[in-house]
Design a protein around this motif. Structure first.
Motif, mmCIF file in Angstrom:
data_model
loop_
_atom_site.group_PDB
_atom_site.id
_atom_site.type_symbol
_atom_site.label_atom_id
_atom_site.label_comp_id
_atom_site.label_asym_id
_atom_site.label_seq_id
_atom_site.Cartn_x
_atom_site.Cartn_y
_atom_site.Cartn_z
ATOM 1 N N ARG A 14 -2.925 -14.441 -8.821
ATOM 2 C CA ARG A 14 -3.619 -13.475 -7.956
ATOM 3 C C ARG A 14 -4.819 -14.130 -7.272
ATOM 4 O O ARG A 14 -5.039 -13.948 -6.080
ATOM 5 N N ARG A 15 -5.561 -14.937 -8.010
ATOM 6 C CA ARG A 15 -6.726 -15.619 -7.429
ATOM 7 C C ARG A 15 -6.304 -16.640 -6.376
ATOM 8 O O ARG A 15 -6.962 -16.798 -5.354
ATOM 9 N N LEU A 16 -5.182 -17.327 -6.622
ATOM 10 C CA LEU A 16 -4.680 -18.284 -5.647
ATOM 11 C C LEU A 16 -4.315 -17.587 -4.340
ATOM 12 O O LEU A 16 -4.620 -18.091 -3.263
ATOM 13 N N VAL A 17 -3.667 -16.427 -4.434
ATOM 14 C CA VAL A 17 -3.307 -15.669 -3.233
ATOM 15 C C VAL A 17 -4.565 -15.330 -2.435
ATOM 16 O O VAL A 17 -4.618 -15.558 -1.223
ATOM 17 N N SER A 18 -5.572 -14.806 -3.092
ATOM 18 C CA SER A 18 -6.800 -14.431 -2.402
ATOM 19 C C SER A 18 -7.461 -15.649 -1.757
ATOM 20 O O SER A 18 -7.914 -15.597 -0.602
#
Length: 129
Positions: A14-18
């Motif tokens: 999720r952090r990578l997507v953001s």
């Protein structure tokens, strides 16, 4: 990218997507970044909770087109295909709302069989217009 099928793996995905969306010009706190980060969070949490096979990772792919951005989450569990629940889950349940959120936020979403290996890919797209 591949992530361990664990809550930590889902959080990192999720952090990578953001982060990637911000690098592509869709800033943190903006509509596109917030919406796709939430969708990715739901899909990765489902991959960990419902698609987990011991010793197998889940995969996340984020692609940008001219009119939309697509997030794909692939796990190795073939027999558990997600379906959109009918109606709202009971008010006191702690789960069962993730795909309702995805369906409400994404422009389109679906489940497709994984090619070349057991499993499935759940994908969602958000139109940029």
């Amino acid at each position: 990218m591949a992530f361990t099928s664990s809550p930590r793996g889902a959080r990192l995905a999720r952090r990578l997507v953001s982060h990637r969306l911000d690098a592509w010009g869709y800033p943190y706190g903006g509509r596109v970044n917030d919406t796709l980060t939430l969708i990715a969070g739901e899909l990765t949490a489902n991959a960990v909770r419902h698609g987990h096979v011991a010793g197998r990772d889940f995969h996340l792919r984020l692609t940008r087109g001219t009119a939309s951005v697509r997030v794909e989450v692939t796990d190795t569990r073939t027999e558990r295909v997600p379906v959109l629940p009918e109606g709202d889950p009971p008010g006191d349940t702690e789960s069962g709302r993730g795909l309702l959120l995805v369906a409400g936020l994404a422009t389109r979403w679906a489940v497709t069989p994984r090619t070349g290996a057991p499993g499935k890919t759940v994908w969602a797209e958000l139109d940029l217009g």
